[in-house]
Design an enzyme around this catalytic site. Sequence first.
Site, PDB file in Angstrom:
ATOM      1  N   ILE A 205      14.314   6.923   0.263  1.00  0.00           N
ATOM      2  CA  ILE A 205      14.766   5.538   0.442  1.00  0.00           C
ATOM      3  C   ILE A 205      13.941   4.592  -0.426  1.00  0.00           C
ATOM      4  O   ILE A 205      13.796   3.413  -0.112  1.00  0.00           O
ATOM      5  CB  ILE A 205      14.706   5.108   1.922  1.00  0.00           C
ATOM      6  CG1 ILE A 205      13.301   5.330   2.493  1.00  0.00           C
ATOM      7  CG2 ILE A 205      15.738   5.861   2.744  1.00  0.00           C
ATOM      8  CD1 ILE A 205      13.118   4.774   3.898  1.00  0.00           C
TER       9      ILE A 205
ATOM     10  N   GLN B 198      10.740   5.404  -1.408  1.00  0.00           N
ATOM     11  CA  GLN B 198       9.303   5.678  -1.291  1.00  0.00           C
ATOM     12  C   GLN B 198       8.836   6.724  -2.286  1.00  0.00           C
ATOM     13  O   GLN B 198       7.644   6.901  -2.479  1.00  0.00           O
ATOM     14  CB  GLN B 198       8.954   6.096   0.146  1.00  0.00           C
ATOM     15  CG  GLN B 198       9.179   7.561   0.475  1.00  0.00           C
ATOM     16  CD  GLN B 198      10.615   7.869   0.843  1.00  0.00           C
ATOM     17  OE1 GLN B 198      11.540   7.267   0.334  1.00  0.00           O
ATOM     18  NE2 GLN B 198      10.804   8.818   1.728  1.00  0.00           N
ATOM     19  N   GLY B 199       9.796   7.448  -2.907  1.00  0.00           N
ATOM     20  CA  GLY B 199       9.424   8.379  -3.958  1.00  0.00           C
ATOM     21  C   GLY B 199       9.210   9.804  -3.508  1.00  0.00           C
ATOM     22  O   GLY B 199       8.515  10.573  -4.177  1.00  0.00           O
TER      23      GLY B 199
ATOM     24  N   GLY C 172       0.524  11.211   5.829  1.00  0.00           N
ATOM     25  CA  GLY C 172       1.529  10.162   5.700  1.00  0.00           C
ATOM     26  C   GLY C 172       0.910   8.817   6.032  1.00  0.00           C
ATOM     27  O   GLY C 172       0.140   8.702   6.977  1.00  0.00           O
TER      28      GLY C 172
ATOM     29  N   GLU D 245       4.082   3.619   6.669  1.00  0.00           N
ATOM     30  CA  GLU D 245       4.357   2.501   7.587  1.00  0.00           C
ATOM     31  C   GLU D 245       3.149   1.602   7.810  1.00  0.00           C
ATOM     32  O   GLU D 245       3.285   0.390   8.009  1.00  0.00           O
ATOM     33  CB  GLU D 245       4.827   3.043   8.931  1.00  0.00           C
ATOM     34  CG  GLU D 245       6.238   3.550   8.913  1.00  0.00           C
ATOM     35  CD  GLU D 245       6.559   4.267  10.192  1.00  0.00           C
ATOM     36  OE1 GLU D 245       7.276   3.698  11.010  1.00  0.00           O
ATOM     37  OE2 GLU D 245       6.077   5.395  10.377  1.00  0.00           O
TER      38      GLU D 245
END
Lengths: 75, 382
Positions: free
Chosen positions: B98, B100-101, B342, B345
């Site tokens: 979306i 973010q790659g 990750g 966010e």
Amino acid sequence: MKGPTMPINSKEIAARVGVSQATVSRVINAWRDGDLGATQFQVEAAGLIEAMKRAAELAGIELPEHLKAMSSRGR
Amino acid sequence: MKNWTLAIFMRALMSFTFSCYFNRFYRRAPSGCTHVSARNRQIQRIDWNWPKSRKKRGVGIACNTHPSGLKGGGDPSQAQIRLKPDGTFDLLIGAVDIGQGCKTILRQIAADQLGVPLENITVNNFDTDIGPMCTGTFASRVTFMDGNAVIRACADFNEKLRVWAAEVFEASPDDVEIADNKIFVRGAPDTASKTMGEVGAAVNWGGQFMVGTGAFTPGAGQDFDPETGKMTAIASLAFGACVAEVEVDTKTGVVDVLKLVQVFEVGKAINPLLCKGQINGGTTMGISFALTENTLPYYPTTEFAAEGLTDYVLTTAADMPPELISDLVEVPHPNGPHGAKGFSEMTASAAPPAILSAIHDAIGVWITDYPATPEVILRALE
């Protein structure tokens, strides 16, 4: 309160006990390897102290030596 | 009061008002304008400096942490890698990029694991009905979960390739090396060697289909104890720190973010440029959270509820602070792909509390509900 509860509380606590916000809520209180989370899981590969020290450096904030010496690798 | 007294008073008031406005509009005029300089001297004599003193500056800090994937687990991902006749590869994933790659990052991981150039791998996620399963692009999970699935798929492929090569070269699979876009037997790279193009042609035209598959689920939550609530709730934790400097206009309530320093500990930055792009994008959202976004400004009433993007104000690149400094720190996680965690966010959630803390530092008032709009600031100052 729907806003940033933790930063507000930690800043007020810091003021009441007479230490800087950076000292009480950010560095001393930061999660480190081996600390227990809310469900008693052990924190691995913690990096908050390292992130804070780098942010302070980039922001031109001079941390006291005893805070600079801290590490996420243990207490 | 007599009429002439009133006239003199009004004249003086008008003169003063005019001089104030004149100075305000022309105070930044070129210094060669002697007329303006004279007006400035007049203002300085009466010590009228509210345009500067009404603006207060403050600094705030905030820290955050964020897990990769769902707390409690239950969000697996799969990946598939297959060798094509020309020696290039298809990497099939279920994750959706979306912006973010993730396609770039998973491609990098696969190229590294297979020992082939980046351009020899095509990432396909065109149809989630027929592609490998992915729980979704959310919870800062794709690099961690899908990255591990890709590593396992490549390991599965390499194992099959070693068995195939061992038969061809009449060697032990343990002696087969895979590197630099070719396979060879250790100790005999000149005599027992094939390029990946030769392997792709031999395998596919020889009637075989060489595919590697991999799946990953973090296992978090599987040790849940219903009596105590104890469990390994998370796969990994990333960390962040933010320092914000703001200027609050106490006359208008407008908050300007002058400087943001953001540092995120990401385990291993597989693609540092994408990581920093993620930080910049998250910062845009974070400033919106802190200062503008509100669906119900007078909750619990629904009056003046936002009905569209004209009411629901989002910040853009034009609202970025003049100084936006971001950096990455790496503490590799033992379960992450190459140590990566990750963190996407959390790039949106570090700046808002730092900004509100800086507002408190500037004006001495806590804004306890997002967003700190000019109206909220002015009401707090009252």
